[in-house]
Design a protein around this motif. Structure first.
Motif, PDB file in Angstrom:
ATOM      1  N   GLN A   1      51.756  30.494  35.765  1.00  8.26           N
ATOM      2  CA  GLN A   1      51.100  31.778  35.676  1.00  8.26           C
ATOM      3  C   GLN A   1      51.322  32.641  34.656  1.00  8.26           C
ATOM      4  OE1 GLN A   1      51.756  33.605  39.635  1.00  8.26           O
ATOM      5  NE2 GLN A   1      50.607  35.486  38.783  1.00  8.26           N
TER       6      GLN A   1
ATOM      7  N   MET B   1      49.303  31.380  31.293  1.00 13.64           N
ATOM      8  CA  MET B   1      48.034  31.357  31.433  1.00 13.64           C
ATOM      9  C   MET B   1      47.249  32.801  31.251  1.00 13.64           C
ATOM     10  SD  MET B   1      46.226  28.713  32.028  1.00 13.64           S
ATOM     11  CE  MET B   1      46.757  27.020  32.620  1.00 13.64           C
ATOM     12  N   ASN B   2      48.422  33.788  31.498  1.00  9.46           N
ATOM     13  CA  ASN B   2      48.018  35.060  31.040  1.00  9.46           C
ATOM     14  C   ASN B   2      48.072  35.281  29.780  1.00  9.46           C
ATOM     15  OD1 ASN B   2      47.471  37.268  33.281  1.00  9.46           O
ATOM     16  ND2 ASN B   2      49.125  35.761  34.305  1.00  9.46           N
TER      17      ASN B   2
ATOM     18  N   ARG C   1      45.171  33.710  28.195  1.00  9.19           N
ATOM     19  CA  ARG C   1      44.064  34.515  28.211  1.00  9.19           C
ATOM     20  C   ARG C   1      43.733  35.492  26.975  1.00  9.19           C
ATOM     21  NH1 ARG C   1      42.863  39.290  32.738  1.00  9.19           N
ATOM     22  NH2 ARG C   1      40.576  39.057  32.670  1.00  9.19           N
TER      23      ARG C   1
ATOM     24  N   SER D   1      42.776  33.110  24.179  1.00 10.42           N
ATOM     25  CA  SER D   1      41.477  32.643  24.275  1.00 10.42           C
ATOM     26  C   SER D   1      40.387  33.432  23.980  1.00 10.42           C
ATOM     27  CB  SER D   1      41.214  32.148  25.872  1.00 10.42           C
ATOM     28  OG  SER D   1      39.874  31.668  26.140  1.00 10.42           O
TER      29      SER D   1
ATOM     30  N   PHE E   1      38.464  27.538  29.859  1.00 15.62           N
ATOM     31  CA  PHE E   1      39.840  28.250  30.131  1.00 15.62           C
ATOM     32  C   PHE E   1      39.289  29.641  31.075  1.00 15.62           C
ATOM     33  CE2 PHE E   1      42.706  31.979  29.691  1.00 15.62           C
ATOM     34  CZ  PHE E   1      43.740  31.423  30.145  1.00 15.62           C
ATOM     35  N   SER E   2      38.331  30.383  30.528  1.00 16.51           N
ATOM     36  CA  SER E   2      38.046  31.603  31.491  1.00 16.51           C
ATOM     37  C   SER E   2      37.419  31.218  32.843  1.00 16.51           C
ATOM     38  CB  SER E   2      36.916  32.154  30.563  1.00 16.51           C
ATOM     39  OG  SER E   2      35.668  31.555  30.450  1.00 16.51           O
TER      40      SER E   2
ATOM     41  N   PHE F   1      40.707  30.547  34.733  1.00 19.36           N
ATOM     42  CA  PHE F   1      41.622  31.672  34.913  1.00 19.36           C
ATOM     43  C   PHE F   1      40.923  32.503  35.927  1.00 19.36           C
ATOM     44  CE2 PHE F   1      43.206  35.929  34.288  1.00 19.36           C
ATOM     45  CZ  PHE F   1      44.576  35.531  33.871  1.00 19.36           C
ATOM     46  N   GLU F   2      39.802  33.102  35.907  1.00 19.99           N
ATOM     47  CA  GLU F   2      39.208  33.720  37.061  1.00 19.99           C
ATOM     48  C   GLU F   2      39.294  33.264  38.471  1.00 19.99           C
ATOM     49  OE1 GLU F   2      38.584  36.939  36.386  1.00 19.99           O
ATOM     50  OE2 GLU F   2      38.977  36.528  34.366  1.00 19.99           O
TER      51      GLU F   2
ATOM     52  N   ILE G   1      43.821  31.953  38.706  1.00 21.12           N
ATOM     53  CA  ILE G   1      45.072  32.735  38.175  1.00 21.12           C
ATOM     54  C   ILE G   1      44.928  34.147  38.383  1.00 21.12           C
ATOM     55  CG2 ILE G   1      46.479  33.278  36.189  1.00 21.12           C
ATOM     56  CD1 ILE G   1      46.717  30.474  37.207  1.00 21.12           C
ATOM     57  N   ALA G   2      43.579  34.787  38.152  1.00 21.27           N
ATOM     58  CA  ALA G   2      43.292  36.084  38.487  1.00 21.27           C
ATOM     59  C   ALA G   2      43.725  36.613  39.913  1.00 21.27           C
ATOM     60  CB  ALA G   2      41.905  36.486  38.019  1.00 21.27           C
TER      61      ALA G   2
END
Length: 202
Positions: free
Chosen positions: A101, A104-105, A108, A111, A185-186, A189-190, A193-194
């Protein structure tokens, strides 16, 4: 796939040697950097953001990631000027670990600034891991590739280096095959992870 990495093959470089060797090749005229990351938790001592995360200061960890925006932007601008692309494939198990986690931030930001990152569910490569997990691989163009080594505390300890052009070409082709299967990735992530709250760090 990735057969050349089996049985401990490659020239072992300790961490200082690996970092120096990596830097030398990275500064040369290479067209791409390709990286596969498989482990689900590591220790990133020396990273202020990771230190904050490990101490339970999630807000501080995120602030320190953002504080790297300017130097990272300069790095990726330099890569673009040189014609150097940076592609990363991140293998992910569920539920995601606290480390992942945090990472991944960090990704972000990378990316947003130009790194080409895709994410692949570990279940998609189960058939490739019957004899063990995929290695952590870094390829710098067609010049050199490394299998990164971690110690018992999950800290980077060096790498096994490979210089054979045929092995590198085969590995890069195998990387591209998996990379094409990955999710942008985006999008990952959304969705994954977000929505998560601050991770619980033991």
């Amino acid at each position: 796939m990735f057969e050349c990495f089996r049985d401990g093959a490659g020239e072992i470089l300790k961490r200082p040697e690996y970092l120096a060797d990596f830097g030398r090749f990275h500064e040369s005229d290479i067209p791409f950097l390709a990286k596969i990351e498989r482990g689900q938790t590591f220790k990133e001592h020396g990273s202020p953001s990771w230190d904050a995360f490990a101490a339970g200061d999630w807000a501080g960890a995120l602030r320190l990631i953002e504080a790297k925006r300017a130097p990272l932007a300069a790095y990726f601008q330099d890569c673009a000027r040189r014609g150097l692309s940076f592609r990363r494939l991140r293998i992910v198990e569920f539920p995601v670990t606290p480390y992942l986690q945090w990472e991944m931030n960090s990704f972000r930001l990378r990316s947003e600034l130009g790194e080409e990152i895709r994410v692949l569910d570990a279940r998609e490569i189960a058939d490739l891991e019957q004899d063990g997990p995929l290695p952590e691989i870094v390829a710098l163009g067609n010049s050199v590739m490394y299998a990164v080594i971690y110690d018992e505390e999950l800290k980077g300890a060096g790498a096994r280096r490979f210089l054979d052009p045929e092995q590198i070409a085969t590995t890069v082709a195998e990387f591209e095959s998996l990379y094409r299967k990955g999710e942008e990735f985006s999008e990952f992530f959304e969705r994954e992870i977000a929505p998560l709250g601050p991770p619980a760090v033991r």
